[in-house]
Design an enzyme around this catalytic site. Structure first.
Site, PDB file in Angstrom:
ATOM      1  N   HIS A 167     -13.285 -17.890  30.567  1.00  0.00           N
ATOM      2  CA  HIS A 167     -12.305 -17.594  31.575  1.00  0.00           C
ATOM      3  C   HIS A 167     -11.385 -18.649  31.592  1.00  0.00           C
ATOM      4  CE1 HIS A 167     -10.801 -15.722  35.115  1.00  0.00           C
ATOM      5  NE2 HIS A 167     -10.946 -17.005  35.665  1.00  0.00           N
ATOM      6  N   SER A 168     -10.028 -18.135  31.612  1.00  0.00           N
ATOM      7  CA  SER A 168      -8.691 -19.003  31.806  1.00  0.00           C
ATOM      8  C   SER A 168      -8.841 -20.004  30.580  1.00  0.00           C
ATOM      9  CB  SER A 168      -8.891 -19.675  33.175  1.00  0.00           C
ATOM     10  OG  SER A 168      -7.748 -20.256  33.432  1.00  0.00           O
ATOM     11  N   LEU A 169      -8.680 -21.214  31.056  1.00  0.00           N
ATOM     12  CA  LEU A 169      -8.832 -22.294  29.882  1.00  0.00           C
ATOM     13  C   LEU A 169     -10.012 -21.986  28.897  1.00  0.00           C
ATOM     14  CD1 LEU A 169      -8.173 -24.709  28.440  1.00  0.00           C
ATOM     15  CD2 LEU A 169      -9.694 -25.976  30.031  1.00  0.00           C
ATOM     16  N   ALA A 218     -11.203 -19.164  27.892  1.00  0.00           N
ATOM     17  CA  ALA A 218     -10.896 -18.151  26.805  1.00  0.00           C
ATOM     18  C   ALA A 218     -10.197 -18.640  25.558  1.00  0.00           C
ATOM     19  CB  ALA A 218      -9.847 -16.930  27.567  1.00  0.00           C
ATOM     20  N   SER A 228     -10.993 -13.578  29.738  1.00  0.00           N
ATOM     21  CA  SER A 228     -10.389 -13.188  31.116  1.00  0.00           C
ATOM     22  C   SER A 228      -9.576 -14.259  31.374  1.00  0.00           C
ATOM     23  CB  SER A 228     -11.498 -12.949  32.244  1.00  0.00           C
ATOM     24  OG  SER A 228     -12.375 -13.840  32.257  1.00  0.00           O
TER      25      SER A 228
END
Length: 262
Positions: A105-107, A109, A133
């Protein structure tokens, strides 16, 4: 780190603090979950025992929770190199040919994407899936606006408040901020200094789950993830903000389960 270093010490327990709590069969597919900037393994702990036939393994980077006294990473390459050691060592502890997947998720990813490329460079096993995501595609990931690493403390707090996901009581407590902000700014430094390098697409299916009201992710730049797989690509938009996949966990789990069953 070597496999022996990892399996004969507490290093594995640091990186995978909830490894013994998956509730899954030892041969179940391992889903390594990588948190957002400043996030911890605890963000994914509630996912354990929610995905049939999947061992959810939240990853704990240094600089937070049980690793608070350890210096966080500030660059992608050493982080990914150490993560590859951990994942390969953990897979070696299970039955031969154990399947695995990555969720970031975010970083997380971007870290997950680079982790799979590092494992490929080492000749390691291919993942069954990559789930992302809260992130634009890696080749489009240049940060716009002021770098978080250069922000003042009030500016970082204001950014976190707008992003959501951090309880207000944490943001209002100076003592807590002293503990969490170093990891937040170090993690954003990893992202802000990241330089995408051209390589062949992964031979791994990718599922992207963007949120419509995410203030840090331009929805039009999420489709680019498709360029990084030679296999199937799926896009599942969410209503809500940056942390919609956690706020709507049942829907997230549904998409993960369906993708892995294929």
């Amino acid at each position: 780190m070597t496999v022996n270093d990892l399996t004969s010490s507490d290093v594995m327990a640091k990186w995978l603090p909830f490894r013994g709590q998956t509730g899954a069969d030892p041969s179940a597919l391992a889903l390594y979950c990588l948190p957002h900037a400043g996030g911890a393994a605890s963000a994914f702990r509630v996912w354990q025992r929610k995905l049939p036939g999947v061992a959810v393994l939240p990853v704990q980077p240094p600089g937070r929770d049980n690793r608070l006294r350890e210096a966080p990473y500030e660059h992608m390459e050493p982080l990914v190199a150490d993560l590859a050691d951990v994942v390969l060592a953990d897979l070696a502890l299970g039955p031969e040919g154990r399947r695995y997947a990555i969720y970031g998720h975010s970083l997380g990813a971007l870290v997950g994407f680079e982790l799979l490329r590092e494992i490929r460079r080492r000749g390691g096993p291919e993942a069954a899936h990559l789930f992302v995501s809260g992130s634009v595609a890696p080749h489009l990931s240049l940060e716009a606006g002021p770098f978080v690493r250069d922000m003042t403390r009030p500016e970082v707090v204001d950014m976190l408040r707008k992003l959501g996901g951090t309880p207000e009581w944490l943001l209002a407590d100076p003592g807590v901020l002293d503990m969490i902000l170093p990891a937040v700014q170090a993690d954003f430094t990893v992202k802000e200094t990241y330089e995408y390098q051209e390589e062949p697409p992964l031979d791994v299916p990718i599922t992207a789950m963007p949120a419509a009201q995410d203030p840090r992710v331009d929805r039009s730049l999420v489709d680019g993830w498709e360029e990084h797989t030679s296999r199937r690509f799926a896009l599942h938009p969410f209503a809500g903000g940056h942390f919609a996949v956690f706020e709507q966990a049942a829907l997230t789990h549904k998409y993960i389960t369906e993708a892995l069953r294929r």
